[in-house]
Design a protein around this motif. Sequence first.
Motif, short mmCIF file in Angstrom:
data_model
loop_
_atom_site.label_atom_id
_atom_site.label_comp_id
_atom_site.label_asym_id
_atom_site.label_seq_id
_atom_site.Cartn_x
_atom_site.Cartn_y
_atom_site.Cartn_z
N ASP A 105 146.33 12.43 40.58
CA ASP A 105 146.46 13.50 41.57
C ASP A 105 147.44 14.57 41.08
O ASP A 105 147.18 15.77 41.18
N THR A 106 148.55 14.13 40.54
CA THR A 106 149.56 15.08 40.04
C THR A 106 149.00 15.93 38.91
O THR A 106 149.21 17.15 38.87
N GLU A 107 148.26 15.30 38.00
CA GLU A 107 147.69 16.04 36.88
C GLU A 107 146.62 17.02 37.36
O GLU A 107 146.51 18.14 36.83
N ALA A 108 145.83 16.62 38.35
CA ALA A 108 144.80 17.52 38.89
C ALA A 108 145.44 18.75 39.53
O ALA A 108 144.91 19.86 39.41
N THR A 114 138.55 22.96 35.98
CA THR A 114 138.06 22.78 34.62
C THR A 114 137.96 24.13 33.93
O THR A 114 137.48 25.10 34.52
N LEU A 115 138.41 24.20 32.70
CA LEU A 115 138.35 25.44 31.91
C LEU A 115 137.27 25.29 30.83
O LEU A 115 137.25 24.28 30.11
N LYS A 121 135.62 21.98 26.51
CA LYS A 121 136.14 22.28 27.84
C LYS A 121 137.40 21.46 28.08
O LYS A 121 137.61 20.40 27.46
N THR A 122 138.25 21.98 28.95
CA THR A 122 139.46 21.28 29.36
C THR A 122 139.23 20.82 30.79
O THR A 122 139.31 21.61 31.73
N PRO A 123 138.90 19.53 30.98
CA PRO A 123 138.46 19.08 32.31
C PRO A 123 139.59 18.90 33.30
O PRO A 123 140.75 18.68 32.93
N LEU A 124 139.23 18.97 34.56
CA LEU A 124 140.19 18.74 35.65
C LEU A 124 140.59 17.27 35.69
O LEU A 124 141.76 16.95 35.93
N HIS A 125 139.63 16.39 35.47
CA HIS A 125 139.88 14.94 35.47
C HIS A 125 139.49 14.35 34.12
O HIS A 125 138.64 14.92 33.42
N PRO A 126 140.05 13.21 33.74
CA PRO A 126 139.67 12.59 32.47
C PRO A 126 138.16 12.35 32.40
O PRO A 126 137.54 11.97 33.40
N PRO A 127 137.54 12.56 31.23
CA PRO A 127 136.10 12.37 31.10
C PRO A 127 135.62 10.98 31.52
O PRO A 127 134.47 10.82 31.95
N ALA A 351 131.94 20.94 44.33
CA ALA A 351 132.25 20.73 42.90
C ALA A 351 133.61 20.07 42.72
O ALA A 351 134.47 20.57 42.00
N PRO A 352 133.84 18.91 43.33
CA PRO A 352 135.17 18.28 43.26
C PRO A 352 135.53 17.74 41.88
O PRO A 352 136.71 17.53 41.61
N LEU A 353 134.55 17.50 41.01
CA LEU A 353 134.88 17.06 39.66
C LEU A 353 135.51 18.18 38.86
O LEU A 353 136.23 17.92 37.88
N ARG A 354 135.26 19.43 39.25
CA ARG A 354 135.68 20.58 38.46
C ARG A 354 136.64 21.52 39.17
O ARG A 354 137.15 22.45 38.56
#
Length: 477
Positions: A105-108, A114-115, A121-127, A351-354
Amino acid sequence: MPRRRIRVTGTPEAPLRAALAALRTELGVPESFPPEVLAEAERAAAAPLPQVPDATDLPFFTVDPPTSMDLDQAMHLSRRGTGGYRVRYAIADVASFVVPGGALDTEAHRRVTTLYFPDEKTPLHPPLLSEGAASLLPDVTRPAVLWTIDLDADGRTVAVDVHRALVRSRAKLDYATVQRRIDAGTAEEPLALLKDIGEARERLEVERGGISLNVPEQEIVERDHTYELAYRAPLPADGWNAQISLLTGMAAADLMLKHGTGVLRTLPAAPDGAVGRLHRTAHALGIDWPHHVSYAQLIRSLDPHLPHHAAFLQECTALLRGAGYTVFRDGELPPITTHAAVAAPYTHCTAPLRRLVDRYAAEICLSPQSPPAWVLAGLDALPKQMADGTRLAGTVERECVDIVEAALLKDRVGDLFDGYVVDVDEHQPAVGKVQLDSPAVVARLEGGTTPLPLGERLRVRLTQADPGTSKVRFAPA
């Protein structure tokens, strides 16, 4: 909405990768996830599925670019026995994997969105989660936030339900495949109805004054170990798919407004001056815009395959700037509750994954009368967090386009090209932008002594193409 979209086919060559790596360093883009975040993601991915209703009997399908693995949405479309349609839209249940206040959560909250870069790409969450355990990939059971939206025969919403469920996608489709099957008449009903429902929702969008811009994409294509740029105009299937997401975002916004707590995606109406400038641009581009025709109707009549129409669509994106996120709670509604382009209340929830905000929106809609404490505690900080993240994503997009264009043109300084003048600076009429016929480049045009002929063809000379400075410049020949 981005001014220009870009996507890449193939692997960029070394100089281009070096310029993109330098951009990531300059912008402070995270290189990897901290060990504690990856460890928490592994535990979340290995956890048993939640005890929620089972909807795996429904044959859901996804529609995304062919290489995408972070699949946020899956749908199942059907006819209602009483007439009209039923849209079932499953959204990845990211909250089932993320512990509030934990490392994920902190990292998100640090990354926000996501960039997308041409080479990675630099994802919002770990792949492990975003492209694995939480993604709605085919032939695996996944937790989801399941929206059921009933429509009448005209596509108007008549009933909405949302709850958690287990779902199972049966097919991972891309836009070209969807378009081909529907055009050929070979699509089975759940897919074939995407056109019927999408077109019905597009008619309602025009009726309420909404706007969907079919802005052409720029695409890097690898051919015979070299690279070239091309334009890609969106397919009708792109628009039909987008209408399902818009439908859900509008339903979520209505639910939030009804119960008095939420976060909306808002956009004020464009000032008269901006609309007046578009009228002048349309005239200069030879586009007939009668006074009795609304802006929304005009947009629908344009063909993005035509250069002067594509140029006008690019200019239209100026009216969509200024969108933001608006939080409200305890029944105190904000002054602006609508998104001018949607022409209705709307929120991001699909789009909660991103995108960080979508996880909050989903939880509010699941428990609109009593949202979780972590949602209420973090709500007020969301608009600034999302604004910062969206601004960074916009910078990445613009700089990547500039770098790609410069890298692919660096050996052609001095060459002549043909194109259209697509923009002229109101204060410096000898400065503007040119859209080349080939390669697919849109860049600054300067160095002349006379006003640029907006909307007309012009031969131009490449005067600068430096991937290090991310700049491409042309001058009238």
